[in-house]
Design a protein around this motif. Structure first.
Motif, mmCIF file in Angstrom:
data_model
loop_
_atom_site.group_PDB
_atom_site.id
_atom_site.type_symbol
_atom_site.label_atom_id
_atom_site.label_comp_id
_atom_site.label_asym_id
_atom_site.label_seq_id
_atom_site.Cartn_x
_atom_site.Cartn_y
_atom_site.Cartn_z
ATOM 1 N N TRP A 80 -23.083 34.537 34.533
ATOM 2 C CA TRP A 80 -24.100 35.137 33.859
ATOM 3 C C TRP A 80 -24.640 35.007 32.906
ATOM 4 N N ARG A 81 -25.630 34.806 31.746
ATOM 5 C CA ARG A 81 -26.205 34.787 30.856
ATOM 6 C C ARG A 81 -26.183 35.515 30.121
ATOM 7 N N SER A 82 -26.054 35.849 28.805
ATOM 8 C CA SER A 82 -26.972 36.565 28.029
ATOM 9 C C SER A 82 -28.437 36.425 27.385
ATOM 10 N N VAL A 83 -29.061 37.125 27.847
ATOM 11 C CA VAL A 83 -30.608 37.075 27.613
ATOM 12 C C VAL A 83 -31.399 38.491 25.769
ATOM 13 N N ASP A 87 -19.495 51.310 35.491
ATOM 14 C CA ASP A 87 -18.874 51.116 34.131
ATOM 15 C C ASP A 87 -17.985 50.373 33.905
ATOM 16 N N VAL A 88 -17.749 49.287 35.349
ATOM 17 C CA VAL A 88 -16.788 48.226 34.508
ATOM 18 C C VAL A 88 -16.787 47.362 35.728
ATOM 19 N N GLY A 89 -18.431 46.370 35.512
ATOM 20 C CA GLY A 89 -18.685 45.310 36.568
ATOM 21 C C GLY A 89 -19.276 45.631 37.769
ATOM 22 N N ILE A 90 -20.169 44.442 38.416
ATOM 23 C CA ILE A 90 -20.725 44.188 38.618
ATOM 24 C C ILE A 90 -20.457 43.258 40.625
ATOM 25 N N TYR A 91 -20.131 43.812 41.650
ATOM 26 C CA TYR A 91 -20.133 43.039 42.581
ATOM 27 C C TYR A 91 -20.744 43.063 43.870
ATOM 28 N N GLU A 92 -20.615 42.047 44.446
ATOM 29 C CA GLU A 92 -21.423 41.795 45.885
ATOM 30 C C GLU A 92 -20.715 41.890 46.544
ATOM 31 N N SER A 93 -21.935 42.205 47.493
ATOM 32 C CA SER A 93 -21.242 41.830 49.120
ATOM 33 C C SER A 93 -22.255 40.628 49.810
ATOM 34 N N GLN A 127 -18.346 36.730 36.844
ATOM 35 C CA GLN A 127 -18.372 35.363 35.877
ATOM 36 C C GLN A 127 -18.938 35.403 34.477
ATOM 37 N N GLY A 128 -18.381 35.726 33.471
ATOM 38 C CA GLY A 128 -18.562 35.316 32.001
ATOM 39 C C GLY A 128 -19.559 36.196 31.618
ATOM 40 N N PHE A 129 -19.265 37.885 32.476
ATOM 41 C CA PHE A 129 -19.971 38.638 32.177
ATOM 42 C C PHE A 129 -19.062 40.010 31.651
ATOM 43 N N PRO A 130 -19.140 40.365 29.847
ATOM 44 C CA PRO A 130 -18.717 41.537 28.981
ATOM 45 C C PRO A 130 -17.721 42.847 30.350
#
Length: 819
Positions: free
Chosen positions: A82-85, A690-696, A708-711
């Motif tokens: 992830w990158r901040s935009v 509220d915490v995190g992003i998840y992928e299936s 990865q790289g995410f706050p």
């Protein structure tokens, strides 16, 4: 059993036309308590309150989730870091912003190095702690992976400035996880909850830090310093530099200050309606014991204190009653003899220029360290007295409203750094003039409902807390699209990508924005309506993906326009269970007749006839607030939804128009989920919480973290940009983020038109895409136009393609290669 309701849609539309308002009127932000209650109620439903501390609940669950690591470990699937935009500072206009100075997100607390005023720590409301070493020219985030980014107070050890204390939990707003302590200037941190004193160990108690102070005479050590911590659950004391804590004063303690000349003497403020214990307390043993020396009324909600080295053994106190500044007093000597200061000029003028009525939320009191007659008092606006507090005049009037922090540099009191809802601002002449320091500090609080341009990478429109609705380009230019106070939902036109729509918290505040594709100018026209409908703090507004003239707006019922807002009409009756509001809304990208609605009280309703009838399809779903609905881009009957709250499943899918639902929650943590996205043509689903992003990668059968790289920030929305393969996430406190979903097949980098060659024509196409004038007939520019392989389309790509075309490209670049 599902039920159906039929509505005379066409008749209602004809009967209730609303004229266009040509001029866009500026709105003030909504009350902070309305915003907080909206967020908490979504998470609490169907219970009375959300008692489980969200920071601890989310953190514990995230550590137990598959492939989740607090340091941001890579996902097991192909997702780029992830990158901040941004935004990294932005321009607002109107009466309440700082233009031409750049604004930023809400800053709650400031701490300045004891000997170097260029080193400043800024604590944001929900974006963590940041540090600058060059007076605010650049900033570095320090706590992105800590237990909480909600920040209340920062204290730098006055003897050893490498020791930094941070109290988490924002006053009047959000909960924390206790103390963060660093012995290396913020490079690393230790989390301390004081065995439950500073923060709960079971999630049943909400804690918010109001002030941290270090006793100067015992400072400079890692194990023997006396530290005081004022919070909504009491005043706490440590005698070993924060390692262990005890409560020395119970109740709601809103401030604490050591006497500048003798740190045996300490002052503390206790507030909270309904108790005679409210008032100012004095200690003569560095905070070990306390005596009430000044009693306020039982209705005082908050008290702020200030001391000055020029007047030892005195303290100033401002009292807030009914959210207004009620009284300013100075207490002198051991007996705390009170002198009431008239504080003329704080109220009585223009209401848009006065102290305001949010004193429990924004409150500042400081006294000049070299002149006790100079008193600073801040609320919505900032004021200065030259006569000890008897009368005040406005300062910093051209900066953003809602002040929370104001600090004199210890080594040079000409330097002042302040924090407000518009970010960080500094003065170098004791407050006479101000400059913005919102450079690369990204702590904006985005709400749900961001919109992403169909083809231009990082071109985003979104609504923010107290900074209206913005549009801009990633790390580049950002400005206001409508003066909307708290901004709301946004949507791009599917037929004219230079047109987008934006909203506010105000009912029916809807603005059509047209962008000049060759520049940064816009034109605006108000296309909304007025109504007293029951509604959420932010009402969903969407555009039909197949018909740009049709938009929907949701309260407890649906409104619709079929002529781009020239007229709005009521489409439905109540779609909630009777007391809720609509919180999620979607139209199928396959068939405009298919409309999905989700509500705050657990209803999901579906129309397959363009809103003429709706059917309840949530009988087997959890009784929790519905936060997002994602219809499939190819299959009309398929959709994925997300739920807030705890104790149930959070992600569900249907393949048959809601007749049956499959629980996809699986190994996802039991925390509120806020958004879902299905990647078209794949089996990939992303869910944000509220915490995190998840992928299936298997349609929800299993999940892994994609952080990865995410706050460690609350994620309120996700949007996928098919043209670029970018996934965008909006956070409430750390701005906007993007990642590229890596495609399986490689492409010839620089070959924008996909003709098998890289030449100057490709550079021209990349340039057109960069400014938003790429012909509609041209192929999607990304990822082919990403000639330097940095994940974004920028001017470097245009240059790289031109260099390759003339044989001058550096061999290290990916242009001209299959990647």
């Amino acid at each position: 059993m599902s039920t159906s309701r039929t509505y005379l849609a066409l008749a209602l539309l004809a009967a209730m036309p609303v004229a266009v308002q040509a001029q866009v009127e500026e709105q003030r932000e909504a009350g902070f308590d309305v915003r907080r209650e909206w967020m908490e109620q979504l998470r609490a439903y169907p219970f009375g309150e959300y008692t489980q501390n969200p920071v601890y609940a989310a953190r514990a669950a995230a550590f137990g989730a598959p492939a989740r690591a607090a340091s941001g470990a890579a996902s097991s699937v192909q997702v780029a870091p992830w990158r901040s935009v941004g935004p990294f500072g932005f321009q607002t206009s109107g009466f309440y912003g700082s233009s031409p100075n750049a604004d930023g997100g809400r800053i709650r607390t400031i701490a300045i190095h004891p000997t170097n005023p260029s080193i400043v720590y800024a604590g944001s409301a929900s974006g963590g702690v940041w540090r600058t070493t060059n007076g605010g020219a650049t900033w570095t985030p320090l706590t992105d992976n800590q237990c909480s980014l909600n920040t209340g107070s920062i204290a730098i050890d006055p003897v050893n400035p490498n020791i930094v204390y941070v109290g988490t939990g924002e006053p009047a707003q959000s909960n924390g996880c206790g103390l963060l302590r660093s012995f290396d200037g913020g490079t690393s941190w230790t989390e301390i909850n004081g065995a439950g004193v500073l923060a709960p160990v079971n999630g049943s108690q909400n804690t918010r830090a109001y002030r941290i102070r270090v006793a100067p005479s015992l400072a400079g050590t890692q194990n023997t310093s006396v530290v005081l911590y004022a919070a909504n659950n009491g005043l706490h004391r440590s005698t070993n530099s924060g390692s262990a804590w005890s409560t020395v004063l119970t109740g709601f303690v809103t401030d604490v200050e050591f006497d500048p000349a003798n740190d045996n003497i300490v002052w503390a403020a206790r507030a909270g309606t309904g108790t005679t214990a409210n008032g100012v307390y004095r200690s003569t043993d560095r905070g070990a014991t306390w005596l009430q020396v000044y009693a306020t009324g039982t209705t005082v909600q908050r008290i702020s204190l200030a001391v000055s080295p020029i007047t030892p053994n005195s303290v100033w106190a401002v009292e807030v009653v009914s959210s207004r500044m009620d009284k300013l007093v100075r207490l002198d000597g051991a007996s705390a003899t009170p002198t009431v200061l008239t504080a003329q000029g704080v109220y009585g003028g223009q209401s848009r220029l006065d102290f305001g009525t949010q004193g429990t939320y924004d409150l500042v009191l400081e006294v000049d360290p070299q002149d006790a007659n100079t008193v600073i008092l801040g609320g919505s606006r900032m004021y200065r007295s030259r006569n000890g507090g008897q009368s005040f005049s406005l300062i910093a009037y051209d900066l953003h409203v809602d002040w929370h922090a104001f600090e004199y540099a210890p080594s040079d009191p000409n330097v002042i750094v302040g924090g407000c809802d518009g970010g960080v601002h500094a003065s170098y002449d004791r407050g006479n003039s101000w400059v913005s320091r919102n450079t690369n500090i990204s702590v904006t609080q985005f709400y749900p409902g961001i919109a992403v341009h169909p083809t231009i990478p990082d071109f985003i429109a979104g609504g923010l807390q107290d900074n209206s609705s913005l549009w801009g380009f990633g790390s580049g230019f950002w400005t206001m699209s409508a003066p909307s106070g708290d901004g709301g939902w946004n949507a791009f036109s599917p037929t004219n990508s230079n047109v987008f729509w934006t909203t506010s918290y105000g009912t029916g505040f809807i603005v059509r924005v047209t962008r000049n594709p060759l520049g940064t100018s816009i034109s605006q026209v108000q296309r909304g309506f007025t109504s007293t409908d029951r509604k959420a703090f932010l009402s969903p507004m969407i555009i039909d993906p197949l018909n740009s003239a049709t938009l929907y707006y949701a309260t407890y019922r649906l409104w619709r326009t079929v002529n781009e807002g020239a007229q709005w009409g009521i489409l439905t009756g109540d779609l909630t269970r009777g007391t809720g509001t609509i919180t999620s809304l979607a139209v199928s990208p396959v068939d405009s007749r298919i409309i999905w609605v989700g509500t705050s009280d657990g209803n999901v309703q579906l129309s397959q006839d363009a809103g003429a009838t709706f059917t309840v399809v949530s009988s087997t779903l959890p009784n929790r607030a519905v936060t997002d609905i994602a219809p499939d881009a190819a299959v009309p009957g398929r959709a994925v939804i997300s739920h807030s709250g705890t104790g149930t499943g959070h992600v569900y899918a249907t393949d048959d128009f809601g007749v049956t639902w499959a629980n996809l929650t699986g190994s996802l943590p039991d925390i509120p989920f806020n958004a879902v996205v299905m990647v078209p043509g794949t089996s990939r689903i992303f869910a944000a919480a509220d915490v995190g992003i998840y992928e299936s990668t298997d349609n929800g059968a299993s999940w892994s973290a994609a952080n990865q790289g995410f706050p460690n920030a609350r994620v309120l929305d996700l949007v996928y940009q098919a043209a670029t393969g970018n996934l965008y996430a909006s956070t409430y406190g750390r701005g906007l983020w993007a990642t590229t979903i890596v495609a399986g097949a490689s492409v010839l980098r620089g070959d924008v038109n996909a003709d098998g060659a890289v030449n100057a024509f490709d550079a021209s196409l990349a340039q057109q895409a960069l400014v938003g004038v790429l012909p509609a007939s041209a192929p999607n520019p990304m990822p082919r136009a990403d000639a330097n392989c940095n994940g974004v389309l920028d001017s470097g790509d245009v240059l790289s393609i031109l260099q390759f075309a003339v044989g001058a490209a550096a061999p290290t670049l990916c242009v001209g290669k299959q990647q």
